[in-house]
Design a protein around this motif. Structure first.
Motif, short mmCIF file in Angstrom:
data_model
loop_
_atom_site.label_atom_id
_atom_site.label_comp_id
_atom_site.label_asym_id
_atom_site.label_seq_id
_atom_site.Cartn_x
_atom_site.Cartn_y
_atom_site.Cartn_z
N ASP A 10 0.83 -1.21 0.00
CA ASP A 10 0.00 0.00 0.00
C ASP A 10 0.87 1.26 0.00
OD1 ASP A 10 -2.22 -1.66 0.07
OD2 ASP A 10 -2.60 -1.34 2.22
N ALA A 11 1.95 1.24 0.79
CA ALA A 11 2.85 2.39 0.85
C ALA A 11 3.52 2.63 -0.50
CB ALA A 11 3.90 2.17 1.94
N THR A 38 15.04 -2.84 2.80
CA THR A 38 14.50 -3.72 3.83
C THR A 38 13.74 -2.87 4.84
OG1 THR A 38 16.43 -5.18 3.57
CG2 THR A 38 15.04 -5.50 5.53
N ILE A 39 12.52 -3.27 5.12
CA ILE A 39 11.69 -2.62 6.13
C ILE A 39 11.65 -3.55 7.34
CG2 ILE A 39 9.40 -1.67 6.62
CD1 ILE A 39 10.87 -0.23 4.32
N LEU A 57 16.32 0.63 14.04
CA LEU A 57 16.34 0.90 12.61
C LEU A 57 15.01 0.46 12.03
CD1 LEU A 57 18.36 1.80 10.34
CD2 LEU A 57 18.89 -0.62 10.03
N PHE A 58 14.35 1.34 11.28
CA PHE A 58 13.08 1.01 10.66
C PHE A 58 13.24 0.52 9.23
CE2 PHE A 58 10.61 4.26 13.43
CZ PHE A 58 10.64 3.39 14.49
N GLY A 59 14.27 1.01 8.54
CA GLY A 59 14.47 0.63 7.15
C GLY A 59 15.92 0.78 6.76
N LEU A 60 16.29 0.09 5.68
CA LEU A 60 17.67 0.14 5.21
C LEU A 60 17.70 0.01 3.70
CD1 LEU A 60 20.71 0.14 5.94
CD2 LEU A 60 20.56 -2.36 6.05
N TYR A 61 18.37 0.95 3.05
CA TYR A 61 18.62 0.87 1.61
C TYR A 61 20.02 0.32 1.41
CZ TYR A 61 20.15 2.23 -3.01
OH TYR A 61 20.68 2.21 -4.28
N VAL A 65 5.27 2.83 8.16
CA VAL A 65 5.71 2.04 6.99
C VAL A 65 5.81 2.94 5.77
CG1 VAL A 65 5.04 0.20 5.39
CG2 VAL A 65 4.84 -0.17 7.86
N ARG A 66 4.78 3.77 5.54
CA ARG A 66 4.79 4.67 4.38
C ARG A 66 5.98 5.62 4.45
NH1 ARG A 66 4.65 9.41 3.02
NH2 ARG A 66 4.29 10.15 5.13
#
Length: 123
Positions: free
Chosen positions: A15-16, A79-80, A55-59, A99-100
């Motif tokens: 959805d995000a 990675t979320i 950490l919420f996300g990683l590129y 998440v968005r």
């Protein structure tokens, strides 16, 4: 802490992704968008995260701005991280928003923006 199934979390990511501006979403090429429960010990070490940091996300990859027209790079990866997000919110709508926001942040890294530039866009 909010608890959602893996299927629900995966749907939140989808959805995000659909909520990203169309021109940006269409420009994302060769990027795997996945989720994991937590960052690995190796990821935490590489990022020099302290035990109290999360950490919420990683590129992971080579940002488009650094490729200088070259091709042949392996796929990039976003990675979320599910559990840190679940611990940080009190409601499902807050989790969806986190998440968005996290996906947008990591996509911005893919396009070559650093944290300072991302923060400037957020304010």
């Amino acid at each position: 802490m909010i608890d959602v199934s893996d299927e629900q979390f995966s749907q939140m990511i989808s959805d995000a992704l659909e909520r990203l501006p169309r021109e940006h979403a269409q420009a994302i090429k060769n990027v795997a968008i996945v989720y994991a429960d937590e960052p690995t010990p190796q990821q935490r070490e590489e990022l020099k995260l302290q035990c109290h940091e999360t950490l919420f996300g990683l590129y992971t990859g080579v940002p488009l701005t650094r490729r200088q027209g070259m091709t042949g790079y392996p796929p990039d990866k976003i990675t979320i991280f599910k559990l840190p997000m679940q611990r940080s919110v009190n409601t499902i709508p807050e989790l969806q928003e986190q998440v968005r926001h996290t996906l947008w942040h990591e996509v911005a890294h893919y396009f070559g923006l650093d944290h300072e530039q991302i923060h400037a866009l957020e304010t």
